[in-house]
Design a protein around this motif. Structure first.
Motif, PDB file in Angstrom:
ATOM      1  N   GLY A 107       0.834  -1.191   0.000  1.00 35.06           N
ATOM      2  CA  GLY A 107       0.000   0.000   0.000  1.00 35.06           C
ATOM      3  C   GLY A 107       0.870   1.242   0.000  1.00 35.06           C
ATOM      4  O   GLY A 107       2.065   1.188   0.302  1.00 35.06           O
ATOM      5  N   VAL A 108       0.272   2.365  -0.345  1.00 31.52           N
ATOM      6  CA  VAL A 108       1.008   3.627  -0.298  1.00 31.52           C
ATOM      7  C   VAL A 108       1.320   4.007   1.147  1.00 31.52           C
ATOM      8  O   VAL A 108       2.422   4.454   1.460  1.00 31.52           O
ATOM      9  CB  VAL A 108       0.180   4.772  -0.928  1.00 31.52           C
ATOM     10  N   VAL A 109       0.340   3.807   2.018  1.00 25.65           N
ATOM     11  CA  VAL A 109       0.518   4.236   3.406  1.00 25.65           C
ATOM     12  C   VAL A 109       1.767   3.581   4.002  1.00 25.65           C
ATOM     13  O   VAL A 109       2.546   4.231   4.702  1.00 25.65           O
ATOM     14  CB  VAL A 109      -0.745   3.899   4.232  1.00 25.65           C
ATOM     15  N   GLU A 110       1.974   2.291   3.697  1.00 21.82           N
ATOM     16  CA  GLU A 110       3.140   1.612   4.268  1.00 21.82           C
ATOM     17  C   GLU A 110       4.425   1.922   3.486  1.00 21.82           C
ATOM     18  O   GLU A 110       5.497   1.474   3.878  1.00 21.82           O
ATOM     19  CB  GLU A 110       2.902   0.099   4.348  1.00 21.82           C
ATOM     20  N   SER A 111       4.299   2.675   2.384  1.00 27.62           N
ATOM     21  CA  SER A 111       5.471   3.004   1.565  1.00 27.62           C
ATOM     22  C   SER A 111       5.893   4.467   1.690  1.00 27.62           C
ATOM     23  O   SER A 111       6.776   4.919   0.945  1.00 27.62           O
ATOM     24  CB  SER A 111       5.167   2.699   0.091  1.00 27.62           C
ATOM     25  N   VAL A 112       5.268   5.201   2.606  1.00 30.22           N
ATOM     26  CA  VAL A 112       5.554   6.635   2.712  1.00 30.22           C
ATOM     27  C   VAL A 112       7.047   6.924   2.924  1.00 30.22           C
ATOM     28  O   VAL A 112       7.606   7.801   2.248  1.00 30.22           O
ATOM     29  CB  VAL A 112       4.682   7.290   3.807  1.00 30.22           C
TER      30      VAL A 112
END
Ligand code: ZN
Length: 414
Positions: A128-133
């Protein structure tokens, strides 16, 4: 992120052919993964209208590609993302009064259950994007440091960050569009060509400074904010697959600006070219228009399943169309797919039938030829018709081999 359960893929005798696919950027049909390993990135959903038939068509098409590569003896690494924070998701959450995290989690779970039902092989790398910030922040900082990005003050304080496309002479090589066409599509598909102060109207957003009421993450070098759309896929693909990988996939509406900008970001990060081939699936229409939530003409996989349609009929209705062409979902198409399930099951009952070896070869040849699934279905139809006519030499075990071929190569479990 957790994926869904992987379907068991039956083993088949022999090996499939090298798989050729249409590369959008050159217009050529190419062997996109010539080596022993095939690496694929397919852009994932933005979880707010999962999973309509347009999504299903895209993921089933690339699932056939994964299965064909495996059958050809290649080791496959498949990566995908979930855009679990982005403008349309936040707008939907606000409009419906649901917390954006709840909306994203619910829709991502629905997508996973739809993919499970349709027998889609899950990605090996799923982020996910959230975990890739943190990775996105590092990439944006690197682009700023090398002068390939710039800051633009946000009206609400802090700075937005944009990529400077003038630093990338190869920009435009994915979709091959002229500037006028790019400007139109940029405005339609999430860009902001009219924003004052940008160095060039097409420059894409890399980092959006925190706005009132929007989620944001700490990033000391950038200021609180959240990732832009394209950089997330650049980073997740680069970290998950390495570059260049073999195929960048997605719906044809992602060719520009999304894949164009993702590829550009990787060049500006000095990672080189993103993918050997860009492969795009056609748009699925319904009642005369492209399926979209804004038009209110979405056909959802989960709704069909809840109405008692079996998943393999949905899959066959999708496979009846060539992946790269636009097509229309119709009730007649679904009826034909349900009839095909019935016919194939009747033909596959029993121990004997017409020779299965030509069926296996025919399906293999069809899918290797730019995923020509309508042709593959026709091969099985012809075998089933002969089997049901009952006037051919008896080949013991033939139905079993046909069933395994259909399962392994087309993902259709009878
Ligand atoms: Zn993407």
């Amino acid at each position: 992120m957790l994926t869904w359960p992987a379907p068991q893929i039956p083993r088949l005798p022999g090996t499939g052919e090298p798989v050729r696919v249409l590369d959008t950027s050159t217009g050529q049909v190419v062997v996109a993964a010539p080596g022993p390993e095939a690496r694929l990135y397919v852009c994932g959903i933005t979880p707010y209208d999962a999973t309509h038939l347009g999504h299903a068509s895209t993921y089933v098409a690339f699932d056939v590609l994964v299965r064909a590569w495996r059958d050809a003896g290649q080791r496959v690494t498949y990566a995908s993302n979930v855009t679990d924070v982005d403008d349309p998701l936040l707008e939907r959450a606000t409009a419906t009064g649901v917390d954006w995290r709840t909306l994203a989690a619910d829709q991502t779970a629905l997508y996973a259950s739809d993919m499970t039902a349709l027998g889609v092989v899950p990605p090996d790398v799923y982020r996910g994007v959230v975990e890739s910030v943190p990775q996105v922040v590092a990439a944006v900082e690197a682009l700023l440091a090398r002068g390939a990005a710039y800051r633009l003050p946000s009206p609400d304080g802090g700075d937005d960050v944009y990529a400077d496309l003038s630093a990338d002479p190869a920009f435009g090589s994915v979709a091959g569009l002229d500037e006028a066409a790019m400007l139109v599509l940029s405005a339609e598909r999430g860009g902001d060509p009219d924003r004052p102060g940008k160095r060039s109207p097409l420059d894409p957003l890399l980092w959006r400074a925190e706005r009132p009421g929007e989620p944001a993450w700490d990033a000391p070098g950038l200021g609180r904010g959240r990732p832009g759309w394209h950089i997330e896929c650049s980073v997740i693909a680069r970290d998950g697959l390495g570059v260049p990988f073999d195929v960048q996939g997605g719906g044809s509406d992602l060719a520009f600006p999304h894949h164009e900008c993702s590829a550009s970001h990787l060049r500006l990060l000095d990672a080189g070219e993103s993918a050997r081939a860009h492969v795009h699936t056609g748009m699925v229409g319904y009642e005369g228009h492209k399926m979209s939530k804004s038009r209110g003409n979405l056909v959802l996989v989960s709704r069909l399943l809840a109405d008692g349609v079996e998943p393999m009929a949905v899959r066959l209705a999708v496979l009846a169309h060539r992946y790269r062409e636009d097509w229309e979902w119709t009730d007649e198409g679904l009826v034909a797919a349900r009839q095909r399930v019935v016919t194939w099951r009747r033909a596959l009952a029993g121990n004997g039938g017409p020779d299965a070896a030509p069926v296996l070869a025919g399906i293999r040849a069809a899918v290797a030829d730019d995923l020509d699934t309508p042709r593959a279905l026709a091969v099985v139809d012809a075998w089933a018709a002969t089997a049901l006519a009952g006037q051919v030499r008896f080949h013991e075990g033939a139905p079993g081999l046909v069933a395994r071929a259909v399962d392994a190569l087309l993902g259709v479990r009878m």
